[in-house]
Design an enzyme around this catalytic site. Sequence first.
Site, PDB file in Angstrom:
ATOM      1  CE1 TYR A 132       5.158  -9.255   2.315  1.00  0.00           C
ATOM      2  CE2 TYR A 132       6.346  -8.561   0.416  1.00  0.00           C
ATOM      3  CZ  TYR A 132       5.781  -8.424   1.614  1.00  0.00           C
ATOM      4  OH  TYR A 132       5.976  -7.112   2.183  1.00  0.00           O
ATOM      5  CG  ASP A 178       2.801  -9.460  -7.037  1.00  0.00           C
ATOM      6  OD1 ASP A 178       3.320  -8.694  -7.612  1.00  0.00           O
ATOM      7  OD2 ASP A 178       2.492  -9.463  -5.847  1.00  0.00           O
ATOM      8  CE  LYS A 192      10.216  -6.129  -5.070  1.00  0.00           C
ATOM      9  NZ  LYS A 192      10.894  -5.902  -3.917  1.00  0.00           N
TER      10      LYS A 192
HETATM   11  C1  LIG Z   1       5.575 -10.243  -5.386  1.00  0.00           C
HETATM   12  C2  LIG Z   1       5.706  -9.122  -4.646  1.00  0.00           C
HETATM   13  N1  LIG Z   1       4.897  -8.421  -4.516  1.00  0.00           N
HETATM   14  C3  LIG Z   1       4.557  -7.112  -3.622  1.00  0.00           C
HETATM   15  C4  LIG Z   1       5.674  -6.734  -3.275  1.00  0.00           C
HETATM   16  C5  LIG Z   1       5.560  -5.625  -2.277  1.00  0.00           C
HETATM   17  O1  LIG Z   1       6.382  -4.467  -2.776  1.00  0.00           O
HETATM   18  P1  LIG Z   1       6.803  -3.130  -2.016  1.00  0.00           P
HETATM   19  O2  LIG Z   1       7.900  -3.772  -1.112  1.00  0.00           O
HETATM   20  O3  LIG Z   1       7.312  -2.445  -2.896  1.00  0.00           O
HETATM   21  O4  LIG Z   1       5.537  -2.778  -1.204  1.00  0.00           O
HETATM   22  C6  LIG Z   1       6.896  -7.611  -3.043  1.00  0.00           C
HETATM   23  C7  LIG Z   1       7.948  -7.046  -2.289  1.00  0.00           C
HETATM   24  O5  LIG Z   1       9.052  -7.672  -2.064  1.00  0.00           O
HETATM   25  C8  LIG Z   1       6.944  -8.764  -3.958  1.00  0.00           C
HETATM   26  O6  LIG Z   1       8.126  -9.264  -3.986  1.00  0.00           O
END
Ligand SMILES: Cc1ncc(COP(=O)(O)O)c(C=O)c1O
Length: 467
Positions: free
Chosen positions: A164, A278, A306
């Site tokens: 994700y 990521d 985060k």
């Molecule tokens: C690895 C990863 N990338 C991107 C995101 C997306 O972040 P956001 O919820 O702040 O849009 C998340 C969200 O949980 C994530 O776990």
Amino acid sequence: MEMDVDAVLARAREIQKREMERLVERTSASAALHRRALRSLPDGVASNFQAGDPYPVYLARGSGSHVWDVDGTEYADFHGGFGVNIVGHAHPAIVEAISRAARSGTHFAVSTEATVALAEQICERFGLAQVRLVNSGTEATMDAVRVARAATGRDRIVKIEGSYHGHHDAVLFSVVPEAATLGLRERVSGEAADASGAAYTTPPTSRGIPRSMWNDTIVVPFNDSEAFEGLLAERADEIACLILEPVMMNIGIVLPEEGYLARLRDACTRHGVVLIFDEVKSGATVAHGGAIERFGVQPDLACFAKAIGGGTTIGAFGGRADVMDVVSHGAAQQGTFNGNPLSCAAGLAALTSVLTPDAYTRFAELGTQLASGCRDAIAANGVPAHAVDLAAKGCVSYRPSTLRNYRDFLEAHAELFEATFPWMLNRGIFMTPGDEEQWTLSVQHTEEDGARYVDAFGEFCAELAGP
Ligand SMILES: Cc1ncc(COP(=O)(O)O)c(C=O)c1O
């Protein structure tokens, strides 16, 4: 100790039913708020990830390592706002920084000194030449993918099966694929793609993704550099980037095998593919310098969100100056709230005065207390599960051994997680609502919080094992 699996699963179903009834009995204010919320919010929540069965437990406030729900019940918080709150709730340094910023104006849509200082901190901490600030992890990965496409002039992107990266169209493929729709791995390593790339097509995880995009996202399994290299051998000249979590954290926690990230690094360099880490979850949680520091591999671009914002709305992405240069030459990267003074003040306070190297020594101690306590309970009761310990993050995964990739994650007894969730909630442990999530520790967590978790989990394992 060996377990009779059928008997254990039957007990898990009983526990789940009983604990859900107890949850419903003691959360009438959440139930009432849910009924009200259904009128104005789809599913009664602000994000699909906040929905819960039979309704979510709505929170009223947080302080330190604890949160209180709208019924007034107190919990030790291991949810951590999906990995955001490693500073804990209402940390004095963060409250002070936000209050001071608010008194000077909450928004200008003009960069301030705090914007510059935060960018400097992020660059230094994660070894990046340049960074741009955004407002979420989704924006960070969306912009990083665009920058990679602009920098290479190539359209296709590669991501990892079952990962994700937020909810923009390009990455909503193979997020939580059902076993029946897997198959891409065999295609990537075997069957040749036709000229349109059709052999690589995978259906999206969401409705509403245009068909014209289905060929542009290619999926390879985690911890399999050969699959990625095989793909590059066939069609590197079409591929802008590989985006991956250096440690997978949307299926529990899956560590990269020795040498895997370095091999990806090398393959991307050889083929001019932009390597994007990521680090939305791992950045600032798994080490002071995130996964980049912990695993010792530097990507071309990295995405953050985060935990870097001290509990506020933030995101960032950045990396090599020559790649980021496209932002000044035609690649759209903008946003009204980018570099907002409140978020920058909170992020700066978090990164400079709360999330110091000492904080990571503390996370390591507490994380190990938790994971080893869970491991003891698992072993004593023969539960088919394992615990992972990674600084401020960790988890119990209901599979007997550690995972290598998404396919291993599918091999689980869902009943076990479904029973744990209400069990822990009913014993004062606030948890993330999915088997794919982890616990998040904060600098304000104590040994008593850890002991509360381990005790509740130990009693759960004993109950599963039966008389
Ligand atoms: C690895 C990863 N990338 C991107 C995101 C997306 O972040 P956001 O919820 O702040 O849009 C998340 C969200 O949980 C994530 O776990």
